[in-house]
Enzyme design. Structure first.
Site, PDB file in Angstrom:
ATOM      1  N   GLU A  55       0.873  -1.171   0.000  1.00 29.83           N
ATOM      2  CA  GLU A  55       0.000   0.000   0.000  1.00 29.83           C
ATOM      3  C   GLU A  55       0.913   1.226   0.000  1.00 29.83           C
ATOM      4  O   GLU A  55       1.809   1.323   0.845  1.00 29.83           O
ATOM      5  CB  GLU A  55      -0.876  -0.006   1.263  1.00 29.83           C
ATOM      6  N   ARG A 280       5.476 -12.858   9.553  1.00 26.31           N
ATOM      7  CA  ARG A 280       6.169 -11.611   9.217  1.00 26.31           C
ATOM      8  C   ARG A 280       7.501 -11.534   9.952  1.00 26.31           C
ATOM      9  O   ARG A 280       7.734 -12.229  10.941  1.00 26.31           O
ATOM     10  CB  ARG A 280       5.302 -10.401   9.526  1.00 26.31           C
ATOM     11  N   LYS A 290       4.355   0.681   9.795  1.00 28.32           N
ATOM     12  CA  LYS A 290       4.459   1.916   9.020  1.00 28.32           C
ATOM     13  C   LYS A 290       3.912   3.105   9.805  1.00 28.32           C
ATOM     14  O   LYS A 290       4.403   4.218   9.669  1.00 28.32           O
ATOM     15  CB  LYS A 290       3.705   1.770   7.691  1.00 28.32           C
TER      16      LYS A 290
HETATM   17  P1  ATP Z   1       0.608  -1.756   7.669  1.00 25.51           P
HETATM   18  O1  ATP Z   1       1.709  -1.811   8.716  1.00 25.51           O
HETATM   19  O2  ATP Z   1       0.236  -0.372   7.253  1.00 25.51           O
HETATM   20  O3  ATP Z   1      -0.522  -2.718   7.863  1.00 25.51           O
HETATM   21  P2  ATP Z   1       2.048  -3.439   5.932  1.00 25.51           P
HETATM   22  O4  ATP Z   1       3.375  -3.324   6.596  1.00 25.51           O
HETATM   23  O5  ATP Z   1       1.276  -4.698   5.974  1.00 25.51           O
HETATM   24  O6  ATP Z   1       1.164  -2.244   6.344  1.00 25.51           O
HETATM   25  P3  ATP Z   1       1.735  -3.352   3.083  1.00 25.51           P
HETATM   26  O7  ATP Z   1       2.064  -2.236   2.191  1.00 25.51           O
HETATM   27  O8  ATP Z   1       0.345  -3.821   3.142  1.00 25.51           O
HETATM   28  O9  ATP Z   1       2.251  -2.915   4.480  1.00 25.51           O
HETATM   29  O10 ATP Z   1       2.721  -4.552   2.825  1.00 25.51           O
HETATM   30  C1  ATP Z   1       2.987  -5.104   1.570  1.00 25.51           C
HETATM   31  C2  ATP Z   1       3.347  -6.541   1.721  1.00 25.51           C
HETATM   32  O11 ATP Z   1       4.466  -6.698   2.574  1.00 25.51           O
HETATM   33  C3  ATP Z   1       2.224  -7.342   2.314  1.00 25.51           C
HETATM   34  O12 ATP Z   1       2.013  -8.476   1.494  1.00 25.51           O
HETATM   35  C4  ATP Z   1       2.690  -7.721   3.672  1.00 25.51           C
HETATM   36  O13 ATP Z   1       2.230  -8.978   4.015  1.00 25.51           O
HETATM   37  C5  ATP Z   1       4.202  -7.691   3.541  1.00 25.51           C
HETATM   38  N1  ATP Z   1       4.823  -7.321   4.810  1.00 25.51           N
HETATM   39  C6  ATP Z   1       4.602  -6.209   5.525  1.00 25.51           C
HETATM   40  N2  ATP Z   1       5.323  -6.215   6.663  1.00 25.51           N
HETATM   41  C7  ATP Z   1       6.023  -7.372   6.671  1.00 25.51           C
HETATM   42  C8  ATP Z   1       6.947  -7.979   7.584  1.00 25.51           C
HETATM   43  N3  ATP Z   1       7.292  -7.375   8.724  1.00 25.51           N
HETATM   44  N4  ATP Z   1       7.467  -9.175   7.256  1.00 25.51           N
HETATM   45  C9  ATP Z   1       7.118  -9.773   6.107  1.00 25.51           C
HETATM   46  N5  ATP Z   1       6.268  -9.269   5.212  1.00 25.51           N
HETATM   47  C10 ATP Z   1       5.708  -8.078   5.481  1.00 25.51           C
END
Ligand code: ATP
Ligand code: MG
Length: 582
Positions: A55, A280, A290
């Protein structure tokens, strides 16, 4: 070329870890095993299509790198492709700046999506059509409850929800109201479109979730075309479906959203990818949300998204990380189903491993004290040969200027040394790297008793750093020639937080109370080899005996600015040994 690596020196993540050195075949991780099995059974007609769906509401961080390396890595290893798709369904928080930084960061990490760059907002029309289809099937309705009422009606984990009083509107009325929602006849928040599933469902996500809300806001791509915007759970599965993704890989918290995605796609009779959830990445001494990273930026607690202390890809890049180090780290940590926290020492270990092989060595003095070689002729200088990288003979040698006045590290001298201090002291001989043996003959102090300069003599017979008579010294020091060296600013970084878990706070506090007040130390009176004046931002070096450093973007030929990427001492090997013993 899609889903493949550019500049592929260290292939990321094919399951056989080159770094372990044992040479044994490693088992495929569970996600790759699923993909391999599906190819075997021809489940998707030989296709492998993954995607990375950020996003655009912030910069990417090291957690995203895990997901990027997994999705692009799988596509590359199994002959498929990986889409870069912006999940841009929330106009309030999204910006072009974020889109630009994300594309730059994914590319810098070494991945290529070819022509497969997509935006969720490109599917708004298709999503609208699908919503109309669900209304026509009697599976969606316009609801007039406020956000707060909707929450109240929803029930809790232990109590079932209640049906909305608007749940049984006729298809005609729903179609009419939904169209008027789209046309902008109603104010923000006055109505929603909801799926008609089961308000008493054990899974809260299934209790008639909201699909559309009214928001009169400009979207960074669609402008004012829309005033209704799809909710994440409605949009996300459709985006995967439209792009005919085969393996929709996401993090664990979406496991209990899967039944909802399945419901939508089954009701619509649409293409249906397989969702696979993995854990994650969490790192010690690091926040990864974020929302929290944005707070650090907005409150000025760091200098920006690319502050070298931030866990963002742009911060790590500016700090001096190489793409290969990050990819190797992602490969090392692997992929599994259980949430855990990785020690930041492992990330630094992967970093050192790469920088050790790739960084040219130079000499720099961060805490200088002047040394005068009394028997070296005034006005004379010479150039000595120095090895650029002992790990890489092809890196060759360079010339380092030597003259009568030098700088060495203040810590490398002690007037009154304890027994185990082997470096320079009055009357003692040491080696200056690539240069000569020198012996300290005098110490000059100011009125406060502070040492201002040292006097030494050198032995001309030891040129290059070896004594022809076989005499030995116990220490080799780095140095720079005072007349030739460039004065530089060096920024020394430490962890941004003092606690392993920055979210460990007392009630009423937030994570910022755990910020490390000493996470940045700026030294302005450092001296570096003159060759560094020609270095470009992001060029990486090892300062001999001190650590790895990288040229900052604030740097110029007149005033070099260097970031300390990481020190030389590896704590990971020690941690690992400790773990094996247990
Ligand atoms: P928010 O913290 O705003 O919920 P997010 O960190 O999930 O957002 P996105 O932009 O939705 O941010 O993430 C894009 C992709 O990265 C998603 O498929 C998410 O699963 C993956 N992702 C985000 N954070 C992690 C993490 N800490 N480890 C592994 N994958 C991640
Ligand atoms: Mg998310």
């Amino acid at each position: 070329m899609t889903g493949t690596m550019e500049n592929d020196k260290n292939t990321a993540g094919n399951g056989s870890d080159a770094n372990d050195g044992a040479g044994e075949e490693r088992k495929l991780d569970f996600v790759r095993q699923i993909v391999a099995d599906d190819l075997q059974t021809d489940k998707w007609g030989g296709r492998v299509v993954t995607r990375f769906p950020p996003e655009p509401n912030g910069y990417l961080h090291i957690g995203h790198a895990k997901s990027i390396c997994l999705n692009f890595g799988i596509a590359a290893e199994f002959g498929g492709r990986c889409h870069l798709r912006f999940d841009d369904t929330n106009p309030a928080k999204e910006e072009q700046e974020y889109v630009d930084s994300i594309t730059e960061d994914v590319r810098w990490l070494g991945w290529d999506w070819g022509e497969h760059l997509y935006f969720g907002s490109d599917y708004f029309d298709k999503m609208y059509e699908y919503a109309v289809q669900l209304i026509e099937q009697g599976k969606a309705y316009v609801c007039d409850l406020t956000a707060e009422q909707t929450r109240e009606y929803r029930g809790t984990l232990t109590e079932p929800g209640k049906d909305s009083p608007y749940r049984d509107r006729s298809v005609e009325e729903n179609l009419d109201l939904f169209e008027r929602m789209r046309k902008g006849e109603f104010p923000d928040g006055s109505r929603t479109l909801r799926a008609k599933i089961d308000t008493a469902h054990a899974n809260l996500n299934m209790r008639d979730p909201v699909m559309y809300r009214i928001v009169h806001a400009e979207h960074h791509r669609t402008g004012d075309k829309w005033c209704i915007y799809p909710m994440y759970d409605w949009a996300h599965g459709l985006e995967d479906s439209v792009e005919e993704i085969t393996h929709s890989i996401c993090t664990l918290e979406f496991e209990n959203h899967r039944p909802l995605y399945d419901w939508f796609l089954d009701e619509l009779g649409a293409y249906h990818p397989q969702q696979i959830e993995f854990a994650r990445l969490n790192l010690t001494y690091t926040v990864m949300s974020k929302r929290k990273l944005l707070k650090l930026v907005q409150d000025g607690l760091v200098s920006g998204w690319d502050d070298p202390r931030m866990p963002t890809i742009s911060g790590l890049r500016r700090r001096g990380f190489s793409p290969a180090a990050i990819r190797n780290f992602c490969q090392r940590i692997g992929v599994n189903k259980f949430n855990s926290t990785v020690d930041i020492a492992l990330l630094e270990h992967c970093l050192r491993e790469d920088l050790n092989k790739t960084s040219p060595r130079v000499m720099a003095v961060l805490n200088p004290i002047k040394v005068i070689i009394d028997n070296y002729p005034e006005g004379q200088s010479e150039e000595l040969d120095a090895i650029n990288n002992p790990e890489d003979p092809s890196a060759g040698t360079r010339k380092v200027p030597f003259s009568r006045e030098l700088y060495i590290e203040r810590d490398d001298f002690m007037e009154d040394p304890p027994r185990k201090f082997f470096r320079l002291a009055p009357g003692r001989e040491v080696r200056l790297r690539y240069a000569y043996f020198v012996t300290c003959t005098d110490v000059v102090k100011d009125d406060n008793g502070e040492i201002v300069e040292l006097h030494c003599t050198y032995d001309p017979a030891t040129r290059g750093g070896d004594a022809p008579d076989g005499r030995r010294v116990k220490a080799t020091l780095h140095w720079v020639s005072a007349q030739h060296a460039a004065q530089a600013e060096v920024r020394l970084y430490d962890n941004l937080f003092t606690k392993e878990n920055p979210d460990d706070v007392e009630e009423g506090q937030d994570f910022t109370v755990n910020l490390n007040p000493n996470s940045l130390e700026v030294r302005t009176n450092c001296f570096v080899e003159p060759s560094l004046c020609e270095a470009k931002p992001l060029d990486r070096f090892q300062f001999e005996r001190l650590g790895y450093f990288c040229v900052d973007r604030d740097s110029s030929a007149e005033k070099p600015v260097m970031n300390r990427t990481v020190g030389l001492r590896d704590t990971w090997a020690k941690i690992q040994k400790g773990q094996k013993k247990r």
